[in-house]
Design an enzyme around this catalytic site. Sequence first.
Site, PDB file in Angstrom:
ATOM      1  N   HIS A 114     -82.878  28.737  40.036  1.00 46.75           N
ATOM      2  CA  HIS A 114     -84.008  28.008  39.448  1.00 46.75           C
ATOM      3  C   HIS A 114     -85.135  27.714  40.419  1.00 46.75           C
ATOM      4  O   HIS A 114     -86.123  27.104  40.024  1.00 46.75           O
ATOM      5  CB  HIS A 114     -83.546  26.678  38.855  1.00 46.75           C
ATOM      6  CG  HIS A 114     -82.847  26.810  37.540  1.00 46.75           C
ATOM      7  ND1 HIS A 114     -83.522  26.825  36.344  1.00 46.75           N
ATOM      8  CD2 HIS A 114     -81.547  26.967  37.231  1.00 46.75           C
ATOM      9  CE1 HIS A 114     -82.657  26.956  35.349  1.00 46.75           C
ATOM     10  NE2 HIS A 114     -81.442  27.054  35.866  1.00 46.75           N
ATOM     11  N   LYS A 124     -95.200  16.408  33.057  1.00 47.59           N
ATOM     12  CA  LYS A 124     -94.059  17.066  33.707  1.00 47.59           C
ATOM     13  C   LYS A 124     -93.664  16.187  34.880  1.00 47.59           C
ATOM     14  O   LYS A 124     -94.357  15.223  35.184  1.00 47.59           O
ATOM     15  CB  LYS A 124     -94.432  18.478  34.183  1.00 47.59           C
ATOM     16  CG  LYS A 124     -95.748  18.546  34.962  1.00 47.59           C
ATOM     17  CD  LYS A 124     -96.098  19.978  35.364  1.00 47.59           C
ATOM     18  CE  LYS A 124     -96.679  20.796  34.226  1.00 47.59           C
ATOM     19  NZ  LYS A 124     -95.884  21.995  33.945  1.00 47.59           N
ATOM     20  N   ARG A 125     -92.541  16.499  35.555  1.00 47.80           N
ATOM     21  CA  ARG A 125     -92.203  15.742  36.750  1.00 47.80           C
ATOM     22  C   ARG A 125     -93.395  15.726  37.706  1.00 47.80           C
ATOM     23  O   ARG A 125     -94.144  16.706  37.797  1.00 47.80           O
ATOM     24  CB  ARG A 125     -90.973  16.358  37.441  1.00 47.80           C
ATOM     25  CG  ARG A 125     -89.657  16.056  36.757  1.00 47.80           C
ATOM     26  CD  ARG A 125     -89.363  14.579  36.676  1.00 47.80           C
ATOM     27  NE  ARG A 125     -89.004  14.030  37.960  1.00 47.80           N
ATOM     28  CZ  ARG A 125     -87.779  13.604  38.287  1.00 47.80           C
ATOM     29  NH1 ARG A 125     -86.802  13.629  37.398  1.00 47.80           N
ATOM     30  NH2 ARG A 125     -87.531  13.125  39.484  1.00 47.80           N
ATOM     31  N   LYS A 178     -96.579  20.983  41.547  1.00 49.71           N
ATOM     32  CA  LYS A 178     -97.109  21.023  40.186  1.00 49.71           C
ATOM     33  C   LYS A 178     -98.581  20.576  40.133  1.00 49.71           C
ATOM     34  O   LYS A 178     -99.237  20.696  39.105  1.00 49.71           O
ATOM     35  CB  LYS A 178     -96.251  20.169  39.254  1.00 49.71           C
ATOM     36  CG  LYS A 178     -94.853  20.761  39.004  1.00 49.71           C
ATOM     37  CD  LYS A 178     -93.994  19.827  38.164  1.00 49.71           C
ATOM     38  CE  LYS A 178     -92.590  20.349  37.899  1.00 49.71           C
ATOM     39  NZ  LYS A 178     -92.511  21.360  36.828  1.00 49.71           N
ATOM     40  N   THR A 207     -91.184  25.439  31.200  1.00 50.91           N
ATOM     41  CA  THR A 207     -90.918  25.556  29.760  1.00 50.91           C
ATOM     42  C   THR A 207     -91.880  24.663  28.988  1.00 50.91           C
ATOM     43  O   THR A 207     -92.126  24.901  27.821  1.00 50.91           O
ATOM     44  CB  THR A 207     -89.463  25.159  29.421  1.00 50.91           C
ATOM     45  OG1 THR A 207     -89.174  23.900  30.038  1.00 50.91           O
ATOM     46  CG2 THR A 207     -88.483  26.217  29.895  1.00 50.91           C
ATOM     47  N   LYS A 262     -93.838  25.097  25.149  1.00 50.09           N
ATOM     48  CA  LYS A 262     -93.887  24.103  24.074  1.00 50.09           C
ATOM     49  C   LYS A 262     -95.330  23.888  23.621  1.00 50.09           C
ATOM     50  O   LYS A 262     -95.613  23.789  22.424  1.00 50.09           O
ATOM     51  CB  LYS A 262     -93.298  22.772  24.548  1.00 50.09           C
ATOM     52  CG  LYS A 262     -91.844  22.839  24.997  1.00 50.09           C
ATOM     53  CD  LYS A 262     -91.454  21.534  25.726  1.00 50.09           C
ATOM     54  CE  LYS A 262     -90.173  21.715  26.521  1.00 50.09           C
ATOM     55  NZ  LYS A 262     -89.945  20.595  27.467  1.00 50.09           N
TER      56      LYS A 262
HETATM   57  C1  LIG Z   1     -89.887  20.600  28.788  1.00 50.45           C
HETATM   58  C2  LIG Z   1     -89.645  19.387  29.574  1.00 50.45           C
HETATM   59  C3  LIG Z   1     -89.706  19.431  30.969  1.00 50.45           C
HETATM   60  C4  LIG Z   1     -90.082  20.684  31.736  1.00 50.45           C
HETATM   61  O1  LIG Z   1     -91.492  20.724  31.809  1.00 50.45           O
HETATM   62  P1  LIG Z   1     -92.261  21.691  32.814  1.00 50.45           P
HETATM   63  O2  LIG Z   1     -93.688  21.523  32.409  1.00 50.45           O
HETATM   64  O3  LIG Z   1     -91.774  23.072  32.544  1.00 50.45           O
HETATM   65  O4  LIG Z   1     -91.998  21.221  34.185  1.00 50.45           O
HETATM   66  C5  LIG Z   1     -89.452  18.281  31.689  1.00 50.45           C
HETATM   67  N1  LIG Z   1     -89.171  17.121  31.067  1.00 50.45           N
HETATM   68  C6  LIG Z   1     -89.134  17.035  29.724  1.00 50.45           C
HETATM   69  C7  LIG Z   1     -88.829  15.720  29.095  1.00 50.45           C
HETATM   70  C8  LIG Z   1     -89.360  18.155  28.936  1.00 50.45           C
HETATM   71  O5  LIG Z   1     -89.304  18.059  27.605  1.00 50.45           O
END
Ligand SMILES: *Cc1c(COP(=O)(O)O)cnc(C)c1O
Length: 833
Positions: free
Chosen positions: A378, A568-569, A574, A676, A680
């Site tokens: 990952h 995101k985190r 990022k 991911t 979404k």
């Molecule tokens: C999808 C998701 C992530 C991953 O998000 P990235 O933008 O790909 O880092 C992290 N936390 C939650 C709650 C998510 O639904």
Amino acid sequence: MQNKLYSAEAALAVADDTAKLPEATGDARSFRDLILAKLTYAVGKDPIVARDHDWLRAVSLALRDHIVDRWMATTRGVYRMGGKRVYYLSLEFLIGRLLKDGLNNLSLLNTAREALASVGVDLDMIAEMEPDAALGNGGLGRLAACFMESMATVGVAAYGYGIRYENGLFRQNIVDGWQTESPENWLQNGNPWEFPRREVAYEVGFGGAVEATDGWDGSAVHSWKPAETILAVAHDTPAVGWRGNRVNTLRLWSARSLDPISLDAFNAGDHIGALADRTKVESISRVLYPADSTPAGQELRLRQEYFFTSSSLQDIVRRHLQQHRDIKTLPTKAAIQLNDTHPAIAVAEMMRILIDIHSLSWADAFAITRETVSYTNHTLLPEALETWPVPLIERLLPRHMQIIYAINARVLTEARGSGASDAMISAVSIIDETHGRRVRMGNLAFVGSHKVNGVSALHSDLMKETVFRDLNALFPGRITNKTNGITPRRWLMTANPGLTTLLRETIGDAYLDDAEKLKALNPFAKDSSFQEHFAAVKHANKARLAKMIQQTVGLRVDPSAMFDVHIKRIHEYKRQLLNILETIALYNAIRAHPERDWAPRVKIFAGKAAASYTSAKYIIKLINDVAKVVNSDPAVRNLLKVVFMPNYNVSLAEVIIPAADLSEQISTAGLEASGTGNMKFGLNGALTIGTLDGANVEMKEHVGDDNIFIFGLKANEVEDRKRAGRNPSDNIAASPILHEVLDSVESGVFSPTDRERHRGTVQSLRSSDWFFVTDDFDAYGAMQRNVDALWADKAAWREKAILNVARMGWFSSDRTIREYADEIWGVPTLSVE
Ligand SMILES: *Cc1c(COP(=O)(O)O)cnc(C)c1O
């Protein structure tokens, strides 16, 4: 009510072909009766006095009955067919809420809504009281949860294995703009979805010594005598696929003391001391480590990893022997997927079980292990690759350390035999000799697996050039790509019912069973009437989010402004910092030229920082500091707002994503393995502004170059600049806008009560800028102005947004799981017509 449909014989009949399971035909009246029966007899409440959480429990238990019928049918089916099972080992499952998702997958959502309405209860209101199960940090854990749903959907017989943390990811509060953390006790009101299985319990050992004795033929037989033994107890949660096709099992382990009270101590009168051991033992499943993309490094973490890996493998081997008797057929009946290196000790544990307990030869044991196990990588960040000090493993898992050395000796011999240089030898070694002696869990997982996969095309290619370059040369063909995906049930149907309905009215229902059929939407992209409907759905979602923003942070935002979202985190790679610096530049520009035709924007941020990640916490504070200044400045009142929404989790994502116009996916190229969140957003009709990183690369290929805003350095350009030894201050000198922004942050314009506060953040950009913020700043700003220009042309924006929805079907995790099933696990899937 289910008796007729699911007599034992009928259940076995359907289990033979789970695809033929009938749709749950809940009529609202009988579902209401079931809810009332649960309320009375399981919750113990009279409807007259029942509170919202009582109704939530009752409806959850009612749904659970429907799920359990199918669960037993499908579980029995696999036993009868004697087929191969998939075991997904993951230290994290970022599940979120389960009620609406379960109702949706059994086509009971409207039934339940109607049933509850008939007794005066609002389903949507009580559904929001369900705690958000956050047994994970971010993308890796959310992937595991999407995979559980997709495996059940495409007909893979699967078990997920992990830890039942009593405290999941911490709750984030924002106090005066700073992140503070508090424990999240998701189990405090009970968990209606899980079934404790006290009888499914395994002993897991730690420490002690290895005894070697002579076997019957004179060869050494090893026997590990652990100093300490704890019990892993199973808790099962059903994982429901779309249309209830299958119901798989998520089995989470909880730690229990073998001797719950130390009786000797208790009898001696030491009542507190008698319980101390128990507390220590049970701490193994107490809390999730909150670091994302960086290894925690503590002994308790290694204990967690071995605890869940060992109990899972014992369970897998027990099930195999019970059904098939011969341990040697394991690879034909079991595929074990390691989600990252957290369960990589499985390679050594499987060898120990096969050799020490089942008396197989080394060669047979290693062949079986490798044919059974596969591993998903990952991350490429060198600091994120998991390693453990040799002395720690020696002390905690002495037999495993012997086995790791023995595996390594064979790998190194093989490497030497193929003419490897010393540098190559030390690169493929499982033992890293350069930083003290440490076990490289990635190398262990690699050599013990038949397939090793990355999670996007770019990431898998980079794996072959970087971390696993030499292992790839030694074992060519082992590395493969499986681009991540997301489940459209949760991320489209449940999260965005408005869009789901509009799509059904427009292109029919086929896309519900095969997301790639969203392509049927292509011809509607330019259709002005469809565009209007599409925009109305988006507006309603934005109005809902605006209301939530008002309630949570007390800020009024206009739903007709562009919602520009970065959730995101919080991590330097990022680049939330790049976004907030560009926001400051925009703020300055609007104030300098208020007469220009600015696109009104609401900048929305959310995300948690690991508690120990100081620079990430300063980024959160900076965003909040900027928000305070911008939101109270009348000069930009209708043009710019900045919001930081606290406590990002799955449930919050489900509200924010359907309301987004613009999705920020701006990581430093080469550092985001897949992402991911990006998928979404696209599926919900947001346009992406992003770098050519992770799965953004494939998103661009699918949606088309004209329907995505790509900017910035590419992965190879970042590498070239790194090698050339660039100087960030040259970038700053070349960009008057960036220069001004950094000066203002550094001098305390956004932190008047503590002018020094953000100096460290700026100075690290000036001196090192590890994540290329200064390199990409101008390109990012320029692309944001292209975004503004498109926003001004409503029809053109909508057309592109619709095309994003139409072309995101490939990013369904159903597609990802089919690829794993075909190319890694060797298990069949249900076909789609
Ligand atoms: C999808 C998701 C992530 C991953 O998000 P990235 O933008 O790909 O880092 C992290 N936390 C939650 C709650 C998510 O639904």
